[in-house]
Design an enzyme around this catalytic site. Structure first.
Site, PDB file in Angstrom:
ATOM      1  N   ASP A 159      -5.508   1.523  10.646  1.00 39.93           N
ATOM      2  CA  ASP A 159      -6.862   1.074  10.945  1.00 39.93           C
ATOM      3  C   ASP A 159      -6.871   0.688  12.422  1.00 39.93           C
ATOM      4  OD1 ASP A 159      -9.146  -0.648  11.160  1.00 39.93           O
ATOM      5  OD2 ASP A 159      -9.157  -0.938   9.011  1.00 39.93           O
ATOM      6  N   VAL A 190     -11.818   1.964   2.476  1.00 40.80           N
ATOM      7  CA  VAL A 190     -11.471   2.887   1.392  1.00 40.80           C
ATOM      8  C   VAL A 190     -10.472   2.258   0.428  1.00 40.80           C
ATOM      9  CG1 VAL A 190     -11.971   5.002   2.681  1.00 40.80           C
ATOM     10  CG2 VAL A 190      -9.698   3.978   2.836  1.00 40.80           C
ATOM     11  N   GLY A 193       0.766  -1.239   0.000  1.00 42.42           N
ATOM     12  CA  GLY A 193       0.000   0.000   0.000  1.00 42.42           C
ATOM     13  C   GLY A 193       0.797   1.289   0.000  1.00 42.42           C
ATOM     14  N   ASP A 214       0.353   3.563   4.438  1.00 45.95           N
ATOM     15  CA  ASP A 214      -0.776   4.133   3.712  1.00 45.95           C
ATOM     16  C   ASP A 214      -1.898   4.501   4.678  1.00 45.95           C
ATOM     17  OD1 ASP A 214      -1.276   1.492   4.384  1.00 45.95           O
ATOM     18  OD2 ASP A 214      -1.599   0.815   2.334  1.00 45.95           O
TER      19      ASP A 214
HETATM   20  P1  IMP Z   1      -4.196  -2.235  10.851  1.00 44.97           P
HETATM   21  O1  IMP Z   1      -3.190  -3.250  11.309  1.00 44.97           O
HETATM   22  O2  IMP Z   1      -5.595  -2.615  11.267  1.00 44.97           O
HETATM   23  O3  IMP Z   1      -3.856  -0.815  11.232  1.00 44.97           O
HETATM   24  O4  IMP Z   1      -4.287  -2.349   9.286  1.00 44.97           O
HETATM   25  C1  IMP Z   1      -3.398  -1.753   8.471  1.00 44.97           C
HETATM   26  C2  IMP Z   1      -3.401  -2.364   7.087  1.00 44.97           C
HETATM   27  O5  IMP Z   1      -4.684  -2.890   6.700  1.00 44.97           O
HETATM   28  C3  IMP Z   1      -3.085  -1.285   6.105  1.00 44.97           C
HETATM   29  O6  IMP Z   1      -1.705  -1.205   5.899  1.00 44.97           O
HETATM   30  C4  IMP Z   1      -3.829  -1.711   4.868  1.00 44.97           C
HETATM   31  O7  IMP Z   1      -3.024  -2.555   4.098  1.00 44.97           O
HETATM   32  C5  IMP Z   1      -5.009  -2.496   5.387  1.00 44.97           C
HETATM   33  N1  IMP Z   1      -6.228  -1.660   5.425  1.00 44.97           N
HETATM   34  C6  IMP Z   1      -6.786  -1.123   6.535  1.00 44.97           C
HETATM   35  N2  IMP Z   1      -7.879  -0.414   6.229  1.00 44.97           N
HETATM   36  C7  IMP Z   1      -8.014  -0.489   4.879  1.00 44.97           C
HETATM   37  C8  IMP Z   1      -8.984   0.071   3.949  1.00 44.97           C
HETATM   38  O8  IMP Z   1      -9.930   0.790   4.288  1.00 44.97           O
HETATM   39  N3  IMP Z   1      -8.768  -0.225   2.638  1.00 44.97           N
HETATM   40  C9  IMP Z   1      -7.749  -0.999   2.205  1.00 44.97           C
HETATM   41  N4  IMP Z   1      -6.832  -1.537   3.035  1.00 44.97           N
HETATM   42  C10 IMP Z   1      -6.959  -1.284   4.364  1.00 44.97           C
HETATM   43 MG    MG Z   2      -0.667  -1.792   4.150  1.00 45.68          MG
END
Ligand code: IMP
Ligand code: MG
Length: 176
Positions: A100, A150, A41, A97
């Site tokens: 979340d 998104v 990403g 990128d």
């Molecule tokens: P986290 O570990 O939950 O913070 O997730 C982070 C990773 O999940 C990011 O680096 C993205 O690759 C993926 N991700 C989280 N939200 C989205 C979204 O809304 N669209 C696409 N990829 C996402």
């Molecule tokens: Mg990512």
């Protein structure tokens, strides 16, 4: 193309990355930090952010994948590609990128901290409001967005739509 709404335009991203680049340029004056992009990403923000930093930066990439299902982060991360460079005593800026749950970055911070960098800061284009499960201090943050799925500007849906120059919400039919 199943785009319901553009959340952040290409112009808004450009303008914010100019500011973030200027901030990094000032903060790291006289240094040569390593930008570490989290693939896939972050490829787009790496290219655009780096062009706005007026320092002799180095760039490296890690590729990670979350265990578990593809829409929710489990926090258990598998490293598919590690850094090429040593980061001991180096100033590292980890570039993402989107944040979340924050679990992926939390894992990566622990993983990189063990290697004893001189400093480690975070840069992220997008942060979803209200979803972070771990407190993360993001020194260089782009935009806060609602907690919807998104796409665009590096973010994909089943591997596609990363090349959109803006960040958009998918319509519900595309997600079901
Ligand atoms: P986290 O570990 O939950 O913070 O997730 C982070 C990773 O999940 C990011 O680096 C993205 O690759 C993926 N991700 C989280 N939200 C989205 C979204 O809304 N669209 C696409 N990829 C996402
Ligand atoms: Mg990512």
């Amino acid at each position: 193309m199943n785009i319901a709404k553009i959340l952040v335009t290409a112009e808004e991203i450009d303008a914010r990355l100019v500011e973030m680049g200027a901030q990094i340029t000032a903060d790291y004056a006289g240094e040569s930090p390593i930008l570490v992009g989290v693939l896939k990403g972050a490829f787009m923000v790496m290219a655009d952010l780096a062009r706005n930093i007026d320092l002799p930066v180095e760039m490296d990439f890690m590729a990670v994948s979350s265990y578990g299902d593809s829409t929710k982060s489990s926090g258990v991360v598998r490293i598919l590609k590690d850094l090429d460079s040593e980061i001991e005593d180096r100033h590292v800026i980890l570039v993402e990128d989107i944040i979340d749950s924050g679990l992926t970055l939390d894992y990566l911070i622990d993983n990189l901290t063990v290697r004893r960098p001189a400093s480690l800061e975070l840069a992220a284009v997008l942060m979803k409001e209200g979803l972070q499960q771990v407190p993360l201090e993001v020194k260089y943050a782009g935009f806060s967005i609602p907690p919807d799925f998104v796409v665009g500007y590096g973010l994909d849906h089943f591997g596609r739509l990363r090349n959109l120059p803006y960040v958009a919400v998918l319509d519900e039919h595309a997600l079901s």
